[in-house]
Scaffold this motif. Sequence first.
Motif, PDB file in Angstrom:
ATOM      1  N   THR A 179      11.785-114.508  -6.946  1.00  0.00           N
ATOM      2  CA  THR A 179      13.139-115.066  -7.095  1.00  0.00           C
ATOM      3  C   THR A 179      13.288-115.955  -8.327  1.00  0.00           C
ATOM      4  O   THR A 179      14.400-116.311  -8.689  1.00  0.00           O
ATOM      5  CB  THR A 179      13.542-115.865  -5.842  1.00  0.00           C
ATOM      6  OG1 THR A 179      12.576-116.905  -5.623  1.00  0.00           O
ATOM      7  CG2 THR A 179      13.621-114.962  -4.619  1.00  0.00           C
TER       8      THR A 179
ATOM      9  N   PRO B 294      12.091-109.215   1.339  1.00  0.00           N
ATOM     10  CA  PRO B 294      11.836-109.759   0.007  1.00  0.00           C
ATOM     11  C   PRO B 294      10.978-108.787  -0.804  1.00  0.00           C
ATOM     12  O   PRO B 294      10.017-108.228  -0.283  1.00  0.00           O
ATOM     13  CB  PRO B 294      11.079-111.058   0.290  1.00  0.00           C
ATOM     14  CG  PRO B 294      11.461-111.427   1.689  1.00  0.00           C
ATOM     15  CD  PRO B 294      11.663-110.121   2.408  1.00  0.00           C
TER      16      PRO B 294
ATOM     17  N   HIS C 271      17.026-109.846  -4.988  1.00  0.00           N
ATOM     18  CA  HIS C 271      15.560-109.914  -4.924  1.00  0.00           C
ATOM     19  C   HIS C 271      14.982-109.279  -3.660  1.00  0.00           C
ATOM     20  O   HIS C 271      13.811-109.468  -3.363  1.00  0.00           O
ATOM     21  CB  HIS C 271      15.065-111.353  -5.102  1.00  0.00           C
ATOM     22  CG  HIS C 271      15.396-111.924  -6.448  1.00  0.00           C
ATOM     23  ND1 HIS C 271      16.599-112.538  -6.705  1.00  0.00           N
ATOM     24  CD2 HIS C 271      14.697-111.935  -7.610  1.00  0.00           C
ATOM     25  CE1 HIS C 271      16.626-112.928  -7.962  1.00  0.00           C
ATOM     26  NE2 HIS C 271      15.486-112.571  -8.541  1.00  0.00           N
TER      27      HIS C 271
END
Length: 188
Positions: free
Chosen positions: A75, A71, A46
């Motif tokens: 997720t 990120p 992710h």
Amino acid sequence: MLLLLLLLALVVGKEAKPLNGNGLRSLHKRFVNSYDEPIDFSCPDHQSIYLIYSIENRYFKDRLWDFYCKPTFDTSHPISPQKGNYVNDFDGEVNFTCPVNSVVTAIGSYHDNWAEDRRWKFTCTMQAGVCMDVCQWTDYLNDFHSLLFWVAPDVHYLTGVHSYHCNVAEDRRWKFQYCSKVSCRTSY
């Protein structure tokens, strides 16, 4: 100023590798490869690559590389990585763009001492409902034998890589494509 930006970039964002107690990596652990050795770097699930740092050594005629991840995807939803094959021959041009709506999440490479160059491959990852938009290329970010340092602009993600090799310098110049992330409708 560049050193300050580099230090700032090293401590901002989530890291794919452990940090020492001061929030910085130890110098001997800073790079993902040694000279003439392979690279096999993957971001955590992710996340995607947002910072690239490299220094060249004229004796080894090779570069040390480091990558940082941030990120990128939700997720709570699955991701779809697509591992790629090598995209260049030794001394050949790297001209790579991820498939539509995917970002670079892993980089692999190996060095050949006869060619004094590397072959490169990339993994691109996508997630349903996430699209890339307003893509653009940087200018070349380094001269031969010079430091390479790039950070994706805020809310942008790495989607492409271009490089060419010079046999006289036995080094490469690099530029990167980056895109903004937007929501998109998915077809079912």
